[in-house]
Design a protein around this motif. Structure first.
Motif, PDB file in Angstrom:
ATOM      1  N   THR A 133       0.823  -1.226   0.342  1.00 53.93           N
ATOM      2  CA  THR A 133       0.126  -0.145  -0.357  1.00 53.93           C
ATOM      3  C   THR A 133       1.189   0.591  -0.231  1.00 53.93           C
ATOM      4  N   ASN A 144       3.568   1.020   3.048  1.00 63.41           N
ATOM      5  CA  ASN A 144       2.439  -0.404   4.567  1.00 63.41           C
ATOM      6  C   ASN A 144       2.270   1.007   5.417  1.00 63.41           C
ATOM      7  N   ASN A 205      -7.793   0.465  -6.932  1.00 66.26           N
ATOM      8  CA  ASN A 205      -6.706   0.945  -5.654  1.00 66.26           C
ATOM      9  C   ASN A 205      -6.620   1.354  -5.432  1.00 66.26           C
ATOM     10  N   LYS A 216      -3.266   0.377  -3.675  1.00 64.85           N
ATOM     11  CA  LYS A 216      -2.790  -1.126  -2.734  1.00 64.85           C
ATOM     12  C   LYS A 216      -1.986  -1.406  -4.320  1.00 64.85           C
TER      13      LYS A 216
END
Length: 268
Positions: A133, A144, A205, A216
């Motif tokens: 991410t 992340n 995403n 993502k």
């Protein structure tokens, strides 16, 4: 036309001429007869073309940096070498992977085929691998949920588009195993929402707002950004790079006519 395709066509033509001469025409010529000009050229050029084709297709390929999107890591006019086998052995022309070696890692500087026009080669830094991410808000990159370690490193000045003089803030950034330099321009937004393609694959995403974005990374794709963060058209705008578009990992500057000291400079 793709240079690899041109090389392949030349390889086939010279090889066929040489083969036909060896199988059919050589035995019909007097032993002291000179080779036909076309056959002589084919026999001379085929080994050279074959060597260059194999070298560029499977080992190392040269590229020239045309823009400042990777400043200060790569300068306009840098001639770089790209390792073609780091991420696997691929068949030339169709770029299909036949032997896996390793996947791209965060921080790698990678050459790839532009997703919207595969005839064009782009170079950016890998900031997100499948499953990551990636968040970029207020000029700060987070992977992340963990902000990357950065350290202010003075300023960096360069001549931009339209020959305007650009002053930027320079930072050291740690991404994976790579400690590299990025630059940002005070006063410019983290992203220009008007330039974002609304229809790139897996657009759902990503979430955008005036402060930046969060994406993502889907399986089989990579998220790329330029080190010149405010002057780079990258995955923020046109989306993820599929594995099939990978060309190779940039590892060295081998020439720059305006900056001879960069010869042999290793790319981090």
């Amino acid at each position: 036309m793709d240079f690899a395709l041109i090389m392949f066509v030349a390889l086939v033509i010279t090889g066929v001429i040489w083969l036909l001469d060896s199988l059919f025409f050589k035995s019909k010529r007097p032993k002291d007869a000179k080779l036909p000009v076309l056959t002589e050229y084919a026999k001379s050029f085929f080994p050279v073309i074959l060597a260059v084709f194999m070298l560029r297709s499977f080992l190392v390929e040269p590229f020239k940096i045309p823009s400042g999107s990777m400043l200060p890591t790569l300068l306009v006019g840098d001639f770089i070498l790209v390792n073609k086998y780091t991420y696997g052995i691929r068949l030339p022309i169709i770029n299909k992977k036949i032997i896996d070696v390793r996947a791209p890692e965060k921080g790698d500087v990678m050459v790839f085929r532009y997703p919207k026009d595969p005839s064009l080669d782009y170079i950016k830094r890998v900031v997100g691998v499948p499953g990551d991410t990636v968040t970029y808000r207020n000029k700060r990159l987070t992977i992340n949920g963990k902000p990357l370690a950065t350290q202010k490193d003075g300023t960096y000045n360069y001549v931009g588009r339209g020959l305007n003089y650009v002053t930027t803030e320079q930072y050291k950034e740690q991404l994976g195993q790579h400690l590299h330099t990025i630059i940002t321009q005070p006063g410019r937004p983290s992203i220009d929402l008007s330039q974002v393609d609304s229809q790139f694959p897996y657009r759902e995403n990503c979430d955008y707002n005036d402060e930046g974005f969060t994406c993502k990374v889907p399986q089989g794709y990579y998220f790329m950004m330029g080190d010149n963060r405010d002057d780079s058209t990258d995955s923020r705008y046109w989306g993820f790079v599929p594995d099939r578009n990978i060309v190779g990992r940039a590892f060295m500057v081998w020439w720059n006519f305006d900056h001879l000291k960069r010869i042999g400079h290793m790319i981090e």
